[in-house]
Design an enzyme around this catalytic site. Structure first.
Site, PDB file in Angstrom:
ATOM      1  N   LYS A  94       0.854  -1.185   0.000  1.00  0.00           N
ATOM      2  CA  LYS A  94       0.000   0.000   0.000  1.00  0.00           C
ATOM      3  C   LYS A  94       0.884   1.226   0.000  1.00  0.00           C
ATOM      4  CE  LYS A  94      -3.990   2.026   0.337  1.00  0.00           C
ATOM      5  NZ  LYS A  94      -3.636   2.702  -0.942  1.00  0.00           N
ATOM      6  N   GLN A 115       7.237   3.845   3.844  1.00  0.00           N
ATOM      7  CA  GLN A 115       5.834   3.447   3.896  1.00  0.00           C
ATOM      8  C   GLN A 115       5.636   2.175   4.735  1.00  0.00           C
ATOM      9  OE1 GLN A 115       3.794   5.491   1.490  1.00  0.00           O
ATOM     10  NE2 GLN A 115       2.201   4.917   2.925  1.00  0.00           N
ATOM     11  N   LYS A 118       5.509   3.399   8.362  1.00  0.00           N
ATOM     12  CA  LYS A 118       4.338   4.264   8.550  1.00  0.00           C
ATOM     13  C   LYS A 118       3.070   3.416   8.625  1.00  0.00           C
ATOM     14  CE  LYS A 118       4.227   7.649   5.741  1.00  0.00           C
ATOM     15  NZ  LYS A 118       4.057   8.595   4.637  1.00  0.00           N
ATOM     16  N   LYS A 130       5.369   1.699  -3.107  1.00  0.00           N
ATOM     17  CA  LYS A 130       5.276   3.045  -3.681  1.00  0.00           C
ATOM     18  C   LYS A 130       5.552   2.945  -5.171  1.00  0.00           C
ATOM     19  CE  LYS A 130       4.625   7.386  -2.407  1.00  0.00           C
ATOM     20  NZ  LYS A 130       3.829   7.969  -1.329  1.00  0.00           N
ATOM     21  N   GLY A 169      -2.782   8.149  -4.449  1.00  0.00           N
ATOM     22  CA  GLY A 169      -2.147   9.341  -5.009  1.00  0.00           C
ATOM     23  C   GLY A 169      -0.915   9.756  -4.220  1.00  0.00           C
ATOM     24  N   ASP A 170      -0.179  10.681  -4.766  1.00  0.00           N
ATOM     25  CA  ASP A 170       0.940  11.354  -4.089  1.00  0.00           C
ATOM     26  C   ASP A 170       1.163  12.628  -4.908  1.00  0.00           C
ATOM     27  OD1 ASP A 170       3.183  10.941  -1.939  1.00  0.00           O
ATOM     28  OD2 ASP A 170       4.312  11.508  -3.700  1.00  0.00           O
ATOM     29  N   THR A 214      -4.434  13.612   4.946  1.00  0.00           N
ATOM     30  CA  THR A 214      -3.016  13.753   5.319  1.00  0.00           C
ATOM     31  C   THR A 214      -2.804  15.078   6.058  1.00  0.00           C
ATOM     32  OG1 THR A 214      -2.457  12.463   3.376  1.00  0.00           O
ATOM     33  CG2 THR A 214      -0.650  13.600   4.469  1.00  0.00           C
ATOM     34  N   ASN A 245      -2.113  19.252  -1.972  1.00  0.00           N
ATOM     35  CA  ASN A 245      -3.136  18.565  -1.192  1.00  0.00           C
ATOM     36  C   ASN A 245      -2.850  18.596   0.303  1.00  0.00           C
ATOM     37  OD1 ASN A 245      -3.651  15.615   0.092  1.00  0.00           O
ATOM     38  ND2 ASN A 245      -5.426  16.313  -1.052  1.00  0.00           N
ATOM     39  N   SER A 382      -6.910   5.832   3.636  1.00  0.00           N
ATOM     40  CA  SER A 382      -6.977   4.920   2.488  1.00  0.00           C
ATOM     41  C   SER A 382      -7.392   3.527   2.957  1.00  0.00           C
ATOM     42  CB  SER A 382      -5.615   4.823   1.801  1.00  0.00           C
ATOM     43  OG  SER A 382      -5.425   5.886   0.904  1.00  0.00           O
TER      44      SER A 382
HETATM   45  P1  NDP Z   1       0.927  17.972  -4.341  1.00  0.00           P
HETATM   46  O1  NDP Z   1       1.477  17.670  -5.673  1.00  0.00           O
HETATM   47  O2  NDP Z   1      -0.537  18.143  -4.172  1.00  0.00           O
HETATM   48  O3  NDP Z   1       1.631  19.297  -3.753  1.00  0.00           O
HETATM   49  C1  NDP Z   1       3.003  19.448  -3.603  1.00  0.00           C
HETATM   50  C2  NDP Z   1       3.252  20.903  -3.288  1.00  0.00           C
HETATM   51  O4  NDP Z   1       4.604  21.091  -2.899  1.00  0.00           O
HETATM   52  C3  NDP Z   1       3.000  21.818  -4.462  1.00  0.00           C
HETATM   53  O5  NDP Z   1       2.459  23.013  -3.981  1.00  0.00           O
HETATM   54  C4  NDP Z   1       4.420  22.032  -5.016  1.00  0.00           C
HETATM   55  O6  NDP Z   1       4.573  23.216  -5.764  1.00  0.00           O
HETATM   56  C5  NDP Z   1       5.167  22.125  -3.717  1.00  0.00           C
HETATM   57  N1  NDP Z   1       6.594  21.937  -3.899  1.00  0.00           N
HETATM   58  C6  NDP Z   1       7.229  20.955  -4.566  1.00  0.00           C
HETATM   59  N2  NDP Z   1       8.558  21.122  -4.477  1.00  0.00           N
HETATM   60  C7  NDP Z   1       8.742  22.241  -3.742  1.00  0.00           C
HETATM   61  C8  NDP Z   1       9.886  22.931  -3.278  1.00  0.00           C
HETATM   62  N3  NDP Z   1      11.114  22.487  -3.580  1.00  0.00           N
HETATM   63  N4  NDP Z   1       9.703  24.027  -2.518  1.00  0.00           N
HETATM   64  C9  NDP Z   1       8.467  24.470  -2.206  1.00  0.00           C
HETATM   65  N5  NDP Z   1       7.349  23.854  -2.608  1.00  0.00           N
HETATM   66  C10 NDP Z   1       7.495  22.754  -3.372  1.00  0.00           C
HETATM   67  O7  NDP Z   1       1.494  16.820  -3.368  1.00  0.00           O
HETATM   68  P2  NDP Z   1       0.952  16.389  -1.946  1.00  0.00           P
HETATM   69  O8  NDP Z   1       0.471  17.570  -1.196  1.00  0.00           O
HETATM   70  O9  NDP Z   1       0.061  15.219  -2.116  1.00  0.00           O
HETATM   71  O10 NDP Z   1       2.284  15.827  -1.278  1.00  0.00           O
HETATM   72  C11 NDP Z   1       3.218  16.651  -0.565  1.00  0.00           C
HETATM   73  C12 NDP Z   1       4.127  15.780   0.275  1.00  0.00           C
HETATM   74  O11 NDP Z   1       3.348  15.013   1.199  1.00  0.00           O
HETATM   75  C13 NDP Z   1       4.968  14.765  -0.491  1.00  0.00           C
HETATM   76  O12 NDP Z   1       6.190  14.579   0.190  1.00  0.00           O
HETATM   77  C14 NDP Z   1       4.147  13.486  -0.367  1.00  0.00           C
HETATM   78  O13 NDP Z   1       4.933  12.328  -0.530  1.00  0.00           O
HETATM   79  C15 NDP Z   1       3.656  13.637   1.055  1.00  0.00           C
HETATM   80  N6  NDP Z   1       2.488  12.837   1.387  1.00  0.00           N
HETATM   81  C16 NDP Z   1       1.323  12.969   0.664  1.00  0.00           C
HETATM   82  C17 NDP Z   1       0.225  12.214   1.000  1.00  0.00           C
HETATM   83  C18 NDP Z   1      -1.084  12.407   0.337  1.00  0.00           C
HETATM   84  O14 NDP Z   1      -2.076  11.823   0.811  1.00  0.00           O
HETATM   85  N7  NDP Z   1      -1.197  13.230  -0.703  1.00  0.00           N
HETATM   86  C19 NDP Z   1       0.293  11.191   2.070  1.00  0.00           C
HETATM   87  C20 NDP Z   1       1.522  11.213   2.839  1.00  0.00           C
HETATM   88  C21 NDP Z   1       2.573  11.989   2.458  1.00  0.00           C
HETATM   89  P3  NDP Z   1       4.629  23.177  -7.380  1.00  0.00           P
HETATM   90  O15 NDP Z   1       3.217  23.234  -7.805  1.00  0.00           O
HETATM   91  O16 NDP Z   1       5.416  24.384  -7.713  1.00  0.00           O
HETATM   92  O17 NDP Z   1       5.339  21.901  -7.773  1.00  0.00           O
END
Ligand code: NDP
Length: 450
Positions: A94, A115, A118, A130, A169-170, A214, A245, A382
């Protein structure tokens, strides 16, 4: 300088480096877990005798595949797809799928390895995996996203299933992409197998609260950290990096609990809004037309500062939540947070804080919650989605959110109890790594040589 590893795992780490050359993020994730395991190995020699740690560092299966697709101009495009099925001792593999140009095997392996622990920490029956692709969704049309997602699933479908491997998703993969992939899976297999993917839309098998989970979960976790010292979010000044997200729903819950988020970011820059981020506007910009935080500054008026480039961690705050990407909070950022009086850092993203930054924070007495504990709410919800799919049921928002909050409280308490038990009181990193490790290690021992 990295911390020395316990002697008993030094050779395991050397082997990981030798067998996985160049995969620096994976090495970092493994090292971070191994650093915590000294007291466990001392107390439970059966883990060393069974070579559990060595086996845990080797994925059960790694799949790499070609993803050809055509762009809107009719040109052939080519990407690479990955799925690393890391450990299924506790349940089906997962973990999410990431679509981002930086994706390569080392990123997928680091995420898959994290993962395992976690998912174990949630107490739910899910293994760790993943996947993703080096596809860059930025600037692509909806039709291109669909063609890519369908091509990706045309290979992936043969490796997944509700009892085998359940992606979600991620970064770069939300409900839209899950929808296109689920549609393709259904077409190829002729099965309406809801439990094969999570993060689905509400009208086609998704769970309420999964989108928010999250971000909400990370905030529930910090709320527990605050409660543990008789404190609360009320009146706290918070900085949240990212605006995707995780960040958006972290901001929403912080505001509901009485804190004020004054800054957030994207990969181009960050904004500071001293009146508190206007979430309706941010959601409209991000979700409505996939805009940038710079658009927020332009729309909201002169009191909002937009800083192109730069470090969001220079903005003074009580609580910091890195919610963007790996290694986004390096040592100098940690020093800035300490200097400005930050007292809690909790990882909404996966491995956003570098090892040296973690050391700086901990030495300064900043309480630090690692991602495998603080951001586990997404995968936990999830698993709740899988439960609803299996029972052909659909729970209310309130019920699901209550389940999420309870799970986050349990994870928090499990971290502290375990840290106490192994002589590291208050150490959330040790607590999360050890509690996650022992549950999966015990299952591996029970299942024979797997
Ligand atoms: P999204 O794609 O929805 O959002 C990622 C965000 O981070 C965007 O706003 C992106 O901006 C920004 N970003 C990327 N790189 C940088 C950087 N170097 N500096 C500043 N901002 C940056 O992804 P998620 O919100 O889903 O995921 C974010 C993190 O959380 C990841 O590490 C993911 O693995 C982790 N995560 C997510 C889960 C989920 O349910 N979605 C679950 C557990 C962990 P831009 O648009 O410019 O790329």
């Amino acid at each position: 300088m990295p911390q020395p590893l316990p002697d008993s795992v030094q050779s395991v780490f050397e082997e990981v480096i030798r067998r996985n050359p160049g995969e620096t993020e994976f090495h970092q994730a493994v090292r971070e877990v191994l650093e915590s395991l000294g007291p466990v190995i001392a107390k439970h020699p059966q883990y060393t005798d069974g070579e559990i740690i060595r086996r845990l560092c080797e994925p059960e299966r790694q799949i790499i595949f070609r993803v050809p697709w055509t762009d809107d101009a009719g040109r052939v495009q080519l990407n690479r797809g990955f799925r690393v099925e890391f450990n299924s001792a506790l349940g089906p593999f997962k973990g999410g799928l990431r679509f981002h140009p930086s994706v390569y095997l080392g990123i997928v392996k680091f995420l898959g390895f994290e993962q395992i622990f976690k998912n174990s920490l949630t107490g739910l029956p899910i293994g760790g995996g993943k996947g993703g692709s080096d596809f860059d969704p930025k600037g692509r049309s909806d039709a291109e996203i669909m063609r890519f997602s369908q091509s990706f699933m045309t290979e992936l479908y043969r490796h997944i299933g509700e009892y085998t491997d359940v992606p979600a998703g991620d970064i770069g993969v939300g409900t839209r992409e899950i929808g296109y992939m689920f549609g393709q899976y259904k077409r190829i297999t002729n099965r309406y197998e809801s439990g094969v993917l999570t993060g689905k839309g509400l009208t086609w098998g998704g769970s309420r609260v999964r989108t928010e989970a999250t971000g909400y979960g990370a905030v529930f976790f910090v709320d527990e950290m605050l409660r543990a010292t008789g404190d609360s979010f009320e009146g706290k000044r918070v900085v949240v990096s990212g605006s995707g997200n995780v960040a958006i729903y972290a901001i929403e819950k912080i505001h509901q609990l009485g804190g004020t988020v004054v800054a957030c970011s994207d990969s181009n820059g960050y904004i500071v809004d001293e009146q508190g981020i206007d979430l309706d506007l941010l959601k409209e910009i991000k979700n409505g037309h996939r805009g940038r935080v710079a658009d927020y500054a332009a729309a909201r008026g002169a009191h909002v500062a937009y800083v192109e480039g730069g470090s969001i961690w220079d903005v003074p705050c009580d609580v910091a939540l890195p919610c963007a990407t790996q290694n986004e909070l390096p040592e100098d950022a940690a020093r800035a947070l300490v200097r400005n009086g930050c007292t809690i850092v909790a990882e909404g993203a996966n491995m956003p804080t570098t090892p040296t930054a973690i050391r700086v924070l901990r030495e300064a007495g900043v309480r630090f919650a690692p991602g495998k504990a603080a951001n586990a709410g997404g995968v936990a919800t999830s698993a709740l989605e899988m439960q609803q799919n299996a029972s052909r049921d659909s729970w209310s928002f309130e019920h699901t959110e209550e389940r999420l909050q309870t799970i986050m409280r349990q994870i928090h308490d499990r971290c502290l109890t375990t840290a106490d038990e192994y002589g590291a009181p208050g150490d959330y990193v040790a607590g999360a790594n050890i509690a996650g490790f022992t549950r999966v290690a015990d299952a591996m021992l029970a299942l024979g040589l797997i």
